[in-house]
Enzyme design. Sequence first.
Site, PDB file in Angstrom:
ATOM      1  N   ARG A  45       0.832  -1.211   0.000  1.00 27.62           N
ATOM      2  CA  ARG A  45       0.000   0.000   0.000  1.00 27.62           C
ATOM      3  C   ARG A  45       0.864   1.258   0.000  1.00 27.62           C
ATOM      4  O   ARG A  45       0.596   2.227  -0.683  1.00 27.62           O
ATOM      5  CB  ARG A  45      -0.893  -0.041   1.248  1.00 27.62           C
ATOM      6  CG  ARG A  45      -2.017   0.937   1.243  1.00 27.62           C
ATOM      7  CD  ARG A  45      -3.122   0.478   2.173  1.00 27.62           C
ATOM      8  NE  ARG A  45      -2.598  -0.084   3.403  1.00 27.62           N
ATOM      9  CZ  ARG A  45      -2.453   0.598   4.547  1.00 27.62           C
ATOM     10  NH1 ARG A  45      -2.808   1.848   4.613  1.00 27.62           N
ATOM     11  NH2 ARG A  45      -1.966   0.009   5.622  1.00 27.62           N
ATOM     12  N   HIS A 175      -1.296 -24.325   6.924  1.00 35.01           N
ATOM     13  CA  HIS A 175       0.099 -24.734   6.694  1.00 35.01           C
ATOM     14  C   HIS A 175       0.443 -26.061   7.380  1.00 35.01           C
ATOM     15  O   HIS A 175       1.415 -26.716   7.029  1.00 35.01           O
ATOM     16  CB  HIS A 175       1.082 -23.624   7.066  1.00 35.01           C
ATOM     17  CG  HIS A 175       1.269 -23.419   8.530  1.00 35.01           C
ATOM     18  ND1 HIS A 175       0.402 -22.690   9.291  1.00 35.01           N
ATOM     19  CD2 HIS A 175       2.224 -23.850   9.377  1.00 35.01           C
ATOM     20  CE1 HIS A 175       0.826 -22.680  10.540  1.00 35.01           C
ATOM     21  NE2 HIS A 175       1.923 -23.371  10.631  1.00 35.01           N
ATOM     22  N   LYS A 179       3.045 -29.986   6.268  1.00 39.97           N
ATOM     23  CA  LYS A 179       4.177 -30.525   7.031  1.00 39.97           C
ATOM     24  C   LYS A 179       4.447 -31.972   6.617  1.00 39.97           C
ATOM     25  O   LYS A 179       3.535 -32.742   6.351  1.00 39.97           O
ATOM     26  CB  LYS A 179       3.906 -30.439   8.539  1.00 39.97           C
ATOM     27  CG  LYS A 179       3.891 -28.981   9.040  1.00 39.97           C
ATOM     28  CD  LYS A 179       3.826 -28.876  10.530  1.00 39.97           C
ATOM     29  CE  LYS A 179       3.512 -27.462  10.986  1.00 39.97           C
ATOM     30  NZ  LYS A 179       4.672 -26.641  11.284  1.00 39.97           N
ATOM     31  N   ASP A 232      -7.935 -19.720  16.548  1.00 42.26           N
ATOM     32  CA  ASP A 232      -6.629 -19.598  15.907  1.00 42.26           C
ATOM     33  C   ASP A 232      -6.052 -20.967  15.540  1.00 42.26           C
ATOM     34  O   ASP A 232      -5.404 -21.116  14.508  1.00 42.26           O
ATOM     35  CB  ASP A 232      -5.677 -18.864  16.875  1.00 42.26           C
ATOM     36  CG  ASP A 232      -4.330 -18.541  16.253  1.00 42.26           C
ATOM     37  OD1 ASP A 232      -4.303 -18.175  15.063  1.00 42.26           O
ATOM     38  OD2 ASP A 232      -3.296 -18.655  16.955  1.00 42.26           O
ATOM     39  N   HIS A 237      -6.092 -26.013  12.357  1.00 39.90           N
ATOM     40  CA  HIS A 237      -4.994 -26.987  12.377  1.00 39.90           C
ATOM     41  C   HIS A 237      -5.375 -28.293  13.088  1.00 39.90           C
ATOM     42  O   HIS A 237      -5.175 -29.383  12.564  1.00 39.90           O
ATOM     43  CB  HIS A 237      -3.758 -26.412  13.072  1.00 39.90           C
ATOM     44  CG  HIS A 237      -3.266 -25.118  12.482  1.00 39.90           C
ATOM     45  ND1 HIS A 237      -3.245 -24.876  11.141  1.00 39.90           N
ATOM     46  CD2 HIS A 237      -2.777 -24.003  13.058  1.00 39.90           C
ATOM     47  CE1 HIS A 237      -2.762 -23.664  10.913  1.00 39.90           C
ATOM     48  NE2 HIS A 237      -2.476 -23.111  12.071  1.00 39.90           N
ATOM     49  N   LYS A 336      -0.309 -21.405  24.107  1.00 36.20           N
ATOM     50  CA  LYS A 336       0.899 -20.578  23.969  1.00 36.20           C
ATOM     51  C   LYS A 336       1.627 -20.529  25.313  1.00 36.20           C
ATOM     52  O   LYS A 336       1.031 -20.788  26.355  1.00 36.20           O
ATOM     53  CB  LYS A 336       0.511 -19.162  23.546  1.00 36.20           C
ATOM     54  CG  LYS A 336      -0.166 -19.145  22.187  1.00 36.20           C
ATOM     55  CD  LYS A 336       0.282 -17.988  21.340  1.00 36.20           C
ATOM     56  CE  LYS A 336      -0.364 -18.016  19.978  1.00 36.20           C
ATOM     57  NZ  LYS A 336       0.455 -18.625  18.943  1.00 36.20           N
TER      58      LYS A 336
END
Length: 486
Positions: A45, A175, A179, A232, A237, A336
């Site tokens: 941008r 993603h 793997k 998330d 996943h 986390k």
Amino acid sequence: MKNAFDLIIFGGTGDLSMRKIVPSIYRSFQQGDIPNDSRILMCCRKQTDFDNMLKTIETKLKLYLKDGEFTQDKWHSFSMLLTPVQLDVIKFDEKWDIFGQLFDGFTDRIRVFYLAILPSIYGECCENLHKKDLITRVTRVVVEKPIGYDLVSAEAINEKIAKHFVEDQIFRIDHYLGKETVQNLLTLRFGNFLFENLWDSKSIDHIQISITEQVGLEGRAGFYDEIGAMRDMVQNHLLQLLCLIAIDSPNQLSSDALRIEKVKVLQALKPLINGDIEKNTVRGQYVSGLIDGQKVPGYLDELGNYESSTETYAALKVYIENWRWTGVPFYLRTGKRLKKRSAEIIIQFKDVTHNVYDFNANKLKPNQLILKLQPDEKIQMRLMANDVAGGTTRLQPILLNLDFGKEQDAPQATSYQRLIMDAVRGNSTLFIHREEVTAAWQWVDPIVESWKNSDISPELYTAGSWGPKKADELFEKPHQKWHENQ
Ligand code: BG6
């Protein structure tokens, strides 16, 4: 002969692009998978001086590539592929005319638009591409998770993309599916006779899918606080990994055949509603603690907001209601600021039906198939063996170890590298179909909603631990424990 293609990255100098996309393309180029006359258009941008942009990319490549991957020679040839484009994705002004002209004379080329931008503007971006007539039959669009934050928003995003792209042109990245060990999970299941007859509730006691991280918010506080661990990580996943373990054999490994099986699993997830949610889920939030000897702040300190009840940890007991899996608990967990960075799947088989050994022979442990996705990529099988030293029967668990880092000489593709090149080639087997997004949100929404409306705060856990103690209580039977406690 590989054909040249155009890869257009919206959000070209953003974090995702610098950290994952560009290093992956560089690697593919280094390995000879990208012809020299391909083009990589870096759209951003802000007005950026091209030399400065190149310097930034060079610095980031050095930072994010592994030792020895960056060479000045390769960087020089790679940088020739890059073209800077200044463009505001949502402002349809004269910059779009200039952008459109870049494709004159390249109509037959494969075009991959990678939207490394906020999902809320995917729709406008696709609309503008359409207005400039840039979507050909050999054009693909790559989008990142999260697709929405609930079913309604996900449907809205998917609908806007679908106005201009047909489903086989849309590549929704998860993603984790790129793997190495995940690929091997499919091969293990469908390329071997050995496991199929054992792959059900008759032989399997329970399954654990665990993705634990040491990192905290990594500069994404605002974004993360809006979504939390469930949206998330679990919605995408973990559920994708669960699908690959649980699916029936597709008749072939095509994206359509695989999708049909995955959707069946997602639709067979036993809904968690009302009282089930409290019994079968645990959410947590970290407080300050030590990770590898270093003090790290708690979530609320990191966030700078002491009101947030966003979960940084989620653990769930999940059942699949079908003939193959009924009664087998799947324990999912992610968080986390936990003790170790690790992603693994444990398939625990049942105990032997009758123990022939006497009690001096040590205890029999059940067989386990362990799929390690990271930090190392390994498949291990826990078997019982006899330690013959000393002449008496001394049973010991041993691990058969298949270490992909060691067994394969070819450089391992990172998951993004594999997935980006799959998108270029039009192979959508490892991408998420719209129906999967819908089915996953349908199952996740009531849980998130109930957590949001609950008076109970998330369980606090110390950074550097394995998460809330309460997650140990999810297990159905006394012998079932998280892997690190076994
Ligand atoms: C992303 C999540 O999808 O996956 C991040 O948004 C998370 O919060 C990351 O850190 C984990 O990926 P990996 O491959 O490092 O385990």
